[in-house]
Design a protein around this motif. Sequence first.
Motif, short mmCIF file in Angstrom:
data_model
loop_
_atom_site.label_atom_id
_atom_site.label_comp_id
_atom_site.label_asym_id
_atom_site.label_seq_id
_atom_site.Cartn_x
_atom_site.Cartn_y
_atom_site.Cartn_z
N LEU A 1 0.86 -1.17 0.00
CA LEU A 1 0.00 0.00 0.00
C LEU A 1 0.90 1.23 0.00
O LEU A 1 1.79 1.35 0.86
N THR A 2 0.71 2.11 -0.97
CA THR A 2 1.49 3.35 -0.94
C THR A 2 0.58 4.51 -1.34
O THR A 2 -0.63 4.34 -1.49
N LYS A 3 1.18 5.68 -1.49
CA LYS A 3 0.38 6.89 -1.66
C LYS A 3 0.99 7.80 -2.73
O LYS A 3 2.02 7.48 -3.32
N SER B 1 6.91 5.15 -7.67
CA SER B 1 6.73 4.21 -6.56
C SER B 1 6.94 2.77 -7.01
O SER B 1 7.56 1.97 -6.29
N LEU B 2 6.43 2.44 -8.18
CA LEU B 2 6.64 1.08 -8.71
C LEU B 2 8.13 0.77 -8.82
O LEU B 2 8.58 -0.32 -8.46
N LYS B 3 8.87 1.75 -9.27
CA LYS B 3 10.32 1.55 -9.45
C LYS B 3 11.01 1.40 -8.09
O LYS B 3 11.83 0.49 -7.90
N ARG B 4 10.68 2.28 -7.14
CA ARG B 4 11.34 2.20 -5.83
C ARG B 4 10.97 0.91 -5.09
O ARG B 4 11.80 0.32 -4.39
N LEU B 5 9.74 0.47 -5.24
CA LEU B 5 9.28 -0.75 -4.57
C LEU B 5 9.73 -2.02 -5.27
O LEU B 5 9.60 -3.12 -4.72
N TYR C 1 3.14 -3.87 -9.79
CA TYR C 1 1.79 -3.42 -9.42
C TYR C 1 1.75 -3.04 -7.95
O TYR C 1 2.54 -3.54 -7.14
N ILE C 2 0.85 -2.14 -7.63
CA ILE C 2 0.62 -1.71 -6.24
C ILE C 2 -0.77 -2.20 -5.85
O ILE C 2 -1.73 -2.04 -6.61
N GLN D 1 -7.20 0.18 -14.65
CA GLN D 1 -7.44 -0.45 -15.96
C GLN D 1 -6.14 -0.94 -16.59
O GLN D 1 -6.12 -1.95 -17.30
N GLN D 2 -5.05 -0.25 -16.30
CA GLN D 2 -3.74 -0.64 -16.83
C GLN D 2 -3.11 -1.77 -16.03
O GLN D 2 -2.06 -2.29 -16.43
N GLY D 3 -3.71 -2.14 -14.91
CA GLY D 3 -3.17 -3.20 -14.08
C GLY D 3 -2.01 -2.77 -13.19
O GLY D 3 -1.35 -3.62 -12.59
N LYS D 4 -1.78 -1.47 -13.11
CA LYS D 4 -0.66 -0.99 -12.28
C LYS D 4 -1.04 -0.87 -10.82
O LYS D 4 -0.17 -0.87 -9.94
N ILE D 5 -2.33 -0.74 -10.54
CA ILE D 5 -2.81 -0.78 -9.17
C ILE D 5 -4.04 -1.68 -9.11
O ILE D 5 -4.79 -1.78 -10.08
N ARG D 6 -4.22 -2.37 -7.98
CA ARG D 6 -5.37 -3.26 -7.84
C ARG D 6 -6.59 -2.52 -7.29
O ARG D 6 -7.73 -2.90 -7.57
N ALA D 7 -6.36 -1.49 -6.50
CA ALA D 7 -7.47 -0.74 -5.90
C ALA D 7 -7.03 0.68 -5.60
O ALA D 7 -5.83 0.96 -5.48
N ALA D 8 -8.00 1.57 -5.49
CA ALA D 8 -7.73 2.98 -5.25
C ALA D 8 -8.31 3.39 -3.90
O ALA D 8 -9.43 3.03 -3.55
N GLY D 9 -7.53 4.15 -3.15
CA GLY D 9 -8.00 4.64 -1.86
C GLY D 9 -7.64 6.09 -1.67
O GLY D 9 -6.95 6.70 -2.49
N VAL D 10 -8.10 6.64 -0.57
CA VAL D 10 -7.78 8.02 -0.20
C VAL D 10 -7.32 8.04 1.25
O VAL D 10 -7.43 7.04 1.96
N SER D 11 -6.81 9.18 1.66
CA SER D 11 -6.42 9.37 3.06
C SER D 11 -6.92 10.73 3.51
O SER D 11 -6.92 11.69 2.73
N ASN D 12 -7.33 10.79 4.77
CA ASN D 12 -7.72 12.06 5.39
C ASN D 12 -8.88 12.74 4.67
O ASN D 12 -8.96 13.97 4.61
#
Length: 327
Positions: A81-83, A127-131, A135-136, A162-173
């Motif tokens: 999980l990242t942001k 983030s993908l590169k650093r991790l 996918y995230i 849609q590109q498969g780079k993230i599985r789900a989207a979230g927010v914070s605060n």
Amino acid sequence: MEYRKLGNTDLELSVITYGAFAIGGNMWGGNEKQDSINSIHASLDHGVTTIDTAPFYGFGLSEEMIGEAIKGKDRTKIQLLTKFGLVWDGSNNGKGEFFFDAEDEGRKIPVYKYASKANVIREAEESLKRLGTDYIDLLQLHWPDNTTPISETMEAMEMLIQQGKIRAAGVSNYSVDQLKEASRTLKVASNQVAYSMLNRAIEKDLVPYSLETETGIIVYSPMERGLLTGKYFRDSKLKENDHRNGYFTQFDLPKVEAFLKAIEPIAQAKGATLSQLVLRWTALQPGVSVVLAGARNAEQAIVNAQAMNFQLNEEELKLINDELGKI
């Protein structure tokens, strides 16, 4: 360890999730790299399969260390999980909303909230590169950016799904109103918010809304940055550059100390530490999906993971809540 489905997604996360803010070093008085990597390994070894980080934590360092720590491990058994949305390197070209001046080795670094479509995509790629992954599992907006339409930010995350780079989207605060506006474009999986025994503001409207809409709640600062471990009252000396020197002044510290002394017998009866009792209580609160717990070394990571090794009955929960009412 227990595992819970996040919101309306198929993501199964460990209830105790590794919070990687402190290992970034900035604002926490620094940390040793090997200790940080060992803490991640210890978490994984004790059932904590979920790791939450952000580019801002250590200005990329936290993500890089996580990438190093999980290299060679079965990626399908780890949830990352990242942001995005906090920009410190000037790549926003003055756009966005000024947040605050961060300090890094004596330098002041202006940090902006910026969640334009182009920036979401840019940060996700970095983030993908650093991790070290392709996918995230959950990408989250770090803080609301009042200069960018919510719909624009949500559209960018939908494209990444849609590109498969993230599985789900979230927010914070996010507030309830912001969640409602976001839902017009994209059903977010979760909202990461501050919540603790000493900060229960979300119970008024965010928790009922989240339960009604199947929106997961990811809790950060459940230990109030270490205050609820009780260690501060035994050894209150913090490093000079530790932000908690100022943070703790918002609380009535004598009352907090008395509260911890009152509930400590419950922890002792369970063979648990105060921090484990606090984490367990937090995980049992309505609407809470997972609880973030930071660790600077392997020992702390194991203690956090073991917070799920015992139960609290109604009588014990009532005693804790009654004592909380005295603060």
